[in-house]
Design a protein around this motif. Sequence first.
Motif, PDB file in Angstrom:
ATOM      1  N   LYS A 293       0.892  -1.125   0.007  1.00 58.31           N
ATOM      2  CA  LYS A 293      -0.136  -0.041   0.032  1.00 58.31           C
ATOM      3  C   LYS A 293       1.005   1.092   0.028  1.00 58.31           C
ATOM      4  O   LYS A 293       1.934   1.065   0.432  1.00 58.31           O
ATOM      5  CB  LYS A 293      -1.051   0.164   1.293  1.00 58.31           C
ATOM      6  N   SER A 294       0.317   2.142  -0.441  1.00 64.37           N
ATOM      7  CA  SER A 294       1.056   3.607  -0.619  1.00 64.37           C
ATOM      8  C   SER A 294       0.534   4.464   0.485  1.00 64.37           C
ATOM      9  O   SER A 294      -0.736   4.555   0.603  1.00 64.37           O
ATOM     10  CB  SER A 294       0.824   4.231  -1.659  1.00 64.37           C
ATOM     11  N   TYR A 295       1.481   5.011   1.386  1.00 65.83           N
ATOM     12  CA  TYR A 295       1.149   5.715   2.420  1.00 65.83           C
ATOM     13  C   TYR A 295       1.744   7.358   2.290  1.00 65.83           C
ATOM     14  O   TYR A 295       2.841   7.568   1.539  1.00 65.83           O
ATOM     15  CB  TYR A 295       1.477   5.264   3.605  1.00 65.83           C
ATOM     16  N   TYR A 327       4.055  -0.068  11.130  1.00 66.30           N
ATOM     17  CA  TYR A 327       4.111   0.612   9.949  1.00 66.30           C
ATOM     18  C   TYR A 327       5.530   1.097   9.351  1.00 66.30           C
ATOM     19  O   TYR A 327       5.722   2.449   9.292  1.00 66.30           O
ATOM     20  CB  TYR A 327       3.127   1.559   9.591  1.00 66.30           C
ATOM     21  N   PRO A 328       6.338   0.165   9.317  1.00 65.33           N
ATOM     22  CA  PRO A 328       7.997   0.673   9.419  1.00 65.33           C
ATOM     23  C   PRO A 328       8.065   1.653   7.933  1.00 65.33           C
ATOM     24  O   PRO A 328       7.535   1.151   6.811  1.00 65.33           O
ATOM     25  CB  PRO A 328       8.723  -0.668   9.180  1.00 65.33           C
ATOM     26  N   GLY A 329       8.544   2.965   8.276  1.00 66.50           N
ATOM     27  CA  GLY A 329       8.947   3.677   6.983  1.00 66.50           C
ATOM     28  C   GLY A 329       7.724   4.613   6.927  1.00 66.50           C
ATOM     29  O   GLY A 329       8.157   5.703   6.275  1.00 66.50           O
ATOM     30  N   LEU A 330       6.663   4.663   7.519  1.00 62.87           N
ATOM     31  CA  LEU A 330       5.616   5.670   7.680  1.00 62.87           C
ATOM     32  C   LEU A 330       6.093   7.005   8.213  1.00 62.87           C
ATOM     33  O   LEU A 330       5.814   8.023   7.953  1.00 62.87           O
ATOM     34  CB  LEU A 330       4.235   5.058   8.368  1.00 62.87           C
ATOM     35  N   ASN A 365       0.666  14.182  -2.538  1.00 67.30           N
ATOM     36  CA  ASN A 365      -0.020  13.029  -2.066  1.00 67.30           C
ATOM     37  C   ASN A 365      -1.531  13.093  -2.327  1.00 67.30           C
ATOM     38  O   ASN A 365      -2.150  14.097  -2.105  1.00 67.30           O
ATOM     39  CB  ASN A 365       0.436  12.854  -0.535  1.00 67.30           C
ATOM     40  N   ASN A 366      -2.241  11.861  -2.743  1.00 69.00           N
ATOM     41  CA  ASN A 366      -3.554  11.616  -3.034  1.00 69.00           C
ATOM     42  C   ASN A 366      -4.261  11.293  -1.827  1.00 69.00           C
ATOM     43  O   ASN A 366      -3.887  11.074  -0.889  1.00 69.00           O
ATOM     44  CB  ASN A 366      -3.508  10.859  -4.216  1.00 69.00           C
ATOM     45  N   MET A 367      -5.693  11.121  -1.956  1.00 70.68           N
ATOM     46  CA  MET A 367      -6.403  10.878  -1.094  1.00 70.68           C
ATOM     47  C   MET A 367      -6.225   9.418  -0.694  1.00 70.68           C
ATOM     48  O   MET A 367      -6.383   9.109   0.485  1.00 70.68           O
ATOM     49  CB  MET A 367      -8.022  10.882  -1.572  1.00 70.68           C
ATOM     50  N   GLU A 368      -5.965   8.574  -1.333  1.00 69.85           N
ATOM     51  CA  GLU A 368      -5.731   7.236  -1.131  1.00 69.85           C
ATOM     52  C   GLU A 368      -4.780   6.962  -0.038  1.00 69.85           C
ATOM     53  O   GLU A 368      -4.796   6.104   1.068  1.00 69.85           O
ATOM     54  CB  GLU A 368      -5.368   6.425  -2.373  1.00 69.85           C
ATOM     55  N   GLU A 369      -3.414   7.542  -0.379  1.00 66.56           N
ATOM     56  CA  GLU A 369      -2.321   7.562   0.549  1.00 66.56           C
ATOM     57  C   GLU A 369      -2.645   8.368   1.986  1.00 66.56           C
ATOM     58  O   GLU A 369      -2.004   7.939   2.775  1.00 66.56           O
ATOM     59  CB  GLU A 369      -1.246   8.337  -0.207  1.00 66.56           C
ATOM     60  N   THR A 371      -5.763   8.608   3.226  1.00 63.72           N
ATOM     61  CA  THR A 371      -6.413   7.858   4.039  1.00 63.72           C
ATOM     62  C   THR A 371      -5.759   6.750   4.595  1.00 63.72           C
ATOM     63  O   THR A 371      -5.881   6.344   5.986  1.00 63.72           O
ATOM     64  CB  THR A 371      -7.561   7.135   2.909  1.00 63.72           C
ATOM     65  N   ASN A 372      -4.774   6.051   3.954  1.00 60.06           N
ATOM     66  CA  ASN A 372      -4.019   4.926   4.639  1.00 60.06           C
ATOM     67  C   ASN A 372      -3.260   5.414   5.581  1.00 60.06           C
ATOM     68  O   ASN A 372      -3.156   4.741   6.898  1.00 60.06           O
ATOM     69  CB  ASN A 372      -2.912   4.312   3.454  1.00 60.06           C
ATOM     70  N   THR A 373      -2.797   6.315   5.687  1.00 60.22           N
ATOM     71  CA  THR A 373      -1.944   7.350   6.616  1.00 60.22           C
ATOM     72  C   THR A 373      -2.943   7.559   7.929  1.00 60.22           C
ATOM     73  O   THR A 373      -2.381   7.198   9.078  1.00 60.22           O
ATOM     74  CB  THR A 373      -1.227   8.491   6.399  1.00 60.22           C
TER      75      THR A 373
END
Length: 394
Positions: A293-295, A327-330, A365-369, A371-373
């Motif tokens: 997933k993209s964050y 969430y390593p890297g977030l 960054n878009n809405m999907e990214e 939202t995931n964050t």
Amino acid sequence: MKNKFTEKPKKLFWILSYKSLIIAILFVLLTSAAIFTVTYSTLQHTLRSNVVYQALSNYKAQSLFYFMHTENHHFSHAFEEDFSPPPLSSVALQLATNIRVADTRSLFGSELPGFSIFDSHILLAGEGTDYTTIPHESAPPLESISGERDLDPAESKTYEESKKQSQTQAKQSTGDKKVVYIYHTHSWESYFPLLGMQGEANENKAVDNKTNITLVGQMLGMELKADGIGSEVDTTNMTQKLNEKGWGTGRAYAMSRSVVETALQQNKDVDYLIDIHRDSLRQEKTTAAINGKSYAKMMIVLGEANPKFDENVKMAKAIHEKLEEKYPGLSRGVLSKKKTSGNNGLYNQDLSDRSILIEVGGVDNNMEELTNTVKAFSDVFSEYYWQAEKVNAQ
């Protein structure tokens, strides 16, 4: 013919006068520093950074007593035995040039573009974080913040889907209590994909009075509710409020402070304050791929001048470590800013010992990214919250 009996008193007179002058100068400087220290908690959200303030605030009022004890030994009890006074030459140099002898960065900070970032401290570094990738304030002229665009249709669909997914029943709940207050000092900060402006080269154009960072705050509020944590999300249009006052964007924190203070007076259940921002960095530095997933990467920012700084650091570190674990890297890490780096290193965090500022993503960054964050942060914050509640209940 010179009279040796009159020359000696004259010499003694000039020595005493010289010492008295030195003490008088020190008295003025160090008394000013002491006054600034005592009143700082009430002035720091409006007081602007200046050379004299920065110079005086570096030295203890004990310096005054140190020099006075040379004439009266009773003052020796007013300072610590191992205390060393500041060299007068250093004080004078800083007052005249704003150069700090012990800090070579001050030789270049005001002259080289971007060099002032070194007034910030990376307390904890996430993946890819160094002094070239830390956030910077987004405070464009008010006249450039005039748009009220609708959310891009494709991004709107993602947003509506995320709202449906947030409607779950938590195992534990704060009930009717809204314990988290979410606000947006720079409410105009937005994202190019949300505005339908993908590919725009000028990051300063990612601003809007309608479609902006407040959507991220609203998503976080929904996610926290799904995790059983009641929250209040403020969506004040800071551009409008600043215009009404005749203020510039540089006074946004003073404006948001009044909003938060009012909220705290009206709701005594609030325990946590979260100020959400958007960074100005581009996609490659603000995006992470985690488990397919993209964050939108995030960073926690704290003000060092805050008298409750140590408590806020504990919370920030705990959240960062949980993010790294799950969430390593977030997380880009935890950054602290000195009073010389803007807004006097406070960011309204003196209003609570459970207060943080978070930078969520960058202009691309878009809405999907996003939202995931938000879901990931809510997951980690909720875990932290319920653990803290369990400890407090013991």
